[in-house]
Design a protein around this motif. Sequence first.
Motif, short mmCIF file in Angstrom:
data_model
loop_
_atom_site.label_atom_id
_atom_site.label_comp_id
_atom_site.label_asym_id
_atom_site.label_seq_id
_atom_site.Cartn_x
_atom_site.Cartn_y
_atom_site.Cartn_z
N SER A 95 -41.37 -126.62 7.24
CA SER A 95 -40.60 -127.10 5.96
C SER A 95 -39.08 -127.64 6.59
N GLU A 96 -38.59 -128.61 6.18
CA GLU A 96 -37.35 -128.81 6.47
C GLU A 96 -36.19 -128.70 5.43
N GLU A 97 -37.02 -128.27 4.32
CA GLU A 97 -36.08 -127.62 3.28
C GLU A 97 -35.57 -126.51 3.61
N ALA A 98 -33.93 -126.49 3.22
CA ALA A 98 -33.12 -125.23 3.76
C ALA A 98 -33.56 -123.88 2.78
N LYS A 100 -36.44 -122.40 3.06
CA LYS A 100 -37.87 -122.28 2.70
C LYS A 100 -38.51 -121.96 4.16
N ARG A 172 -38.51 -117.31 -0.13
CA ARG A 172 -38.60 -118.24 1.04
C ARG A 172 -39.80 -119.36 0.83
#
Length: 374
Positions: A95-98, A100, A172
């Motif tokens: 995942s590129e979501e900060a 996560k 997370r």
Amino acid sequence: MDAQDFSRLAREISSEDRLRYSRLNRDQVYALSPQEKLRFFFSLQVRHAKLRMVEARLNRCLAPFSEERLIFLVGPTGAGKTSFSEYFLGAELASEEAGKIPFIMIKVPALGPRKIPWSGLYRDMLHAGGEPLIDSKRASFVQDGRLQTVPASQKSALFSLREAVVSMLDNRGTLLVALDEAFHLLRSGDPVVVMDSIKSLADAAPCQFLLIGSYDLLEFVNSYAQIGRRGGLIYFDRYRAKIFDKIGNLVANVKDVEDFGKGIRKLETRWPLESRPDFYAAREILLEATLGIFGLLKEFMMNCLDMQLKNGGKWQKGFIKESLKSAYAINAIREEVEKGEERLTEMGYGCVALSDEKVETLTKLMTGSMPVEE
């Protein structure tokens, strides 16, 4: 190269290294230093036929409608269980979501012959999830309308760590936690007690758990009634030169030999030297020499490469015998595999409760006149 050398390489090569190596063209690979060429070839991950089967079965277990909280990935030494979990699953669930972290993988620590390493296990999960101040974790609860904190004692610390793990996995956005070398959990001597604890954690956490290991893990599945016979168990199979047909005759397994050869092709096309032995031409004998275990094939090719590099890039026929595993090692692995596969057969793995005839009848009844693709 011995087991220690392979272990060292596995620790040294990061995901960034693998990405960098994957982008190199042939000329750039040839220009690498001998040590970098070894690292490059070791970093190669091949999506061969048996791995794709494991991937498909695991994806079914991970589907949104799946009720499998615990999944077991079992296979012989060198099958590629750890590499598959660490690199293929890691990439698929990235995942590129900060903040996560959809996929977390740790190795279960071994702290003694009769001691379950729960504290070390929880701490490793928290480290993998990037949690700060792990030693200061304290669980909280509401009593008489007031928020209370669990006192800092050795006994309560374990509960606090467990609650911190559950909270961290939720925050997370973790979808899957992989526990490699999960057989270390068996050291308590009571698989049912261990499974109660793991299932309790899996029920409390908002994710699924993947237990990775050798045939020892089948003791968990056998002893715990709540684990389905097939749904939560995935076998990382090996390639077989021969199989039994429907009437019990041993016949050539053309498909496995062909698929094994395709895997060899994928590896040898990335050989980091201009002079390359023809591994594909020897695919049938190599299948026999490695028991059809793809990781053992990769180890054989790594040893060949190591000796060729040490010889200034020149190939010698003697490298082949030197690169093969000893008869003692192969016989030990064969015995373990045959016993493990016998246990899988006894458990009914890969089978359904109905006979082939009834399955065929069921298929005809349900299909009717509908146009169906094979």
